[in-house]
Design a protein around this motif. Structure first.
Motif, short mmCIF file in Angstrom:
data_model
loop_
_atom_site.label_atom_id
_atom_site.label_comp_id
_atom_site.label_asym_id
_atom_site.label_seq_id
_atom_site.Cartn_x
_atom_site.Cartn_y
_atom_site.Cartn_z
N TYR A 69 0.85 -1.19 0.00
CA TYR A 69 0.00 0.00 0.00
C TYR A 69 0.88 1.24 0.00
CZ TYR A 69 -3.83 3.16 0.95
OH TYR A 69 -4.74 4.17 0.85
N GLY A 70 0.56 2.17 -0.87
CA GLY A 70 1.26 3.44 -0.88
C GLY A 70 2.75 3.33 -1.16
N GLY A 71 3.14 2.32 -1.92
CA GLY A 71 4.55 2.15 -2.24
C GLY A 71 5.36 1.43 -1.18
N GLY A 72 4.70 0.90 -0.16
CA GLY A 72 5.41 0.18 0.89
C GLY A 72 4.60 -1.01 1.36
N GLN A 73 5.10 -1.67 2.37
CA GLN A 73 4.40 -2.82 2.94
C GLN A 73 3.80 -2.43 4.28
OE1 GLN A 73 7.41 -5.91 2.95
NE2 GLN A 73 6.49 -6.74 1.09
N ARG A 74 2.58 -2.91 4.50
CA ARG A 74 1.89 -2.68 5.76
C ARG A 74 1.25 -3.98 6.21
NH1 ARG A 74 -1.02 3.14 4.87
NH2 ARG A 74 0.84 4.29 4.28
#
Length: 153
Positions: free
Chosen positions: A53-58
């Motif tokens: 999400y949003g260019g990263g990992q969550r």
């Protein structure tokens, strides 16, 4: 000694609400990427527990925001002060909130209130009702993108 706490909000889309409330409150979305990488490398976190999400990992089903001036854990991104956690639940919101956030901005003038509500609307909020109690105060009851009520004053 006072206890530490965080506000937890049940929702359908934690990352969407975290982005909305971070922008609304001028907070930061917590970034757990380093912890996720560490846990995945060690084989302690299954793929299903992570979302891109949003260019990263969550973490799947969880997202949080924190006040930008409060301390936080650099590995996990978890704030150690003013913090809101958004937790995924399967059901939609169906009744009025029993707890809500009041967003205060500006100097209390009608112009400042209008500027605040316009900004919140640009982020995805919706105006519901203007409450005008004369000298006691004036505010808008609004809804966030998932329908949770809050007040803008």
């Amino acid at each position: 000694m006072a206890l530490n706490w965080k506000l937890v909000i049940d929702c359908r889309e934690p990352n969407v609400l975290a982005e909305f409330w971070a922008a609304a409150l001028e907070y930061l979305v917590e970034d757990p990427s380093a912890l996720i990488t560490q846990l995945r490398t060690a084989g302690q976190l299954p793929d299903a527990a992570v979302v891109d999400y949003g260019g990263g990992q969550r973490f799947a089903g969880l997202a949080a925001i924190r006040h930008p001036e409060d301390p936080f854990n650099e590995l996990s991104g978890v704030g150690q002060g003013r913090r809101i956690l958004f937790q995924e639940v399967p059901e939609k919101k169906v009744v009025k909130n029993r707890l809500h956030i009041d967003v205060h901005g500006g100097d209390g003038t009608p112009e400042a209130l209008e500027a605040l509500t316009v900004r919140l609307e640009s982020l995805g909020a919706e105006r519901l009702k203007l409450v005008d109690q004369g000298p006691a105060g004036r505010w808008w009851v609004m809804r966030d993108p998932e329908g949770n009520e809050f007040c803008a004053a």
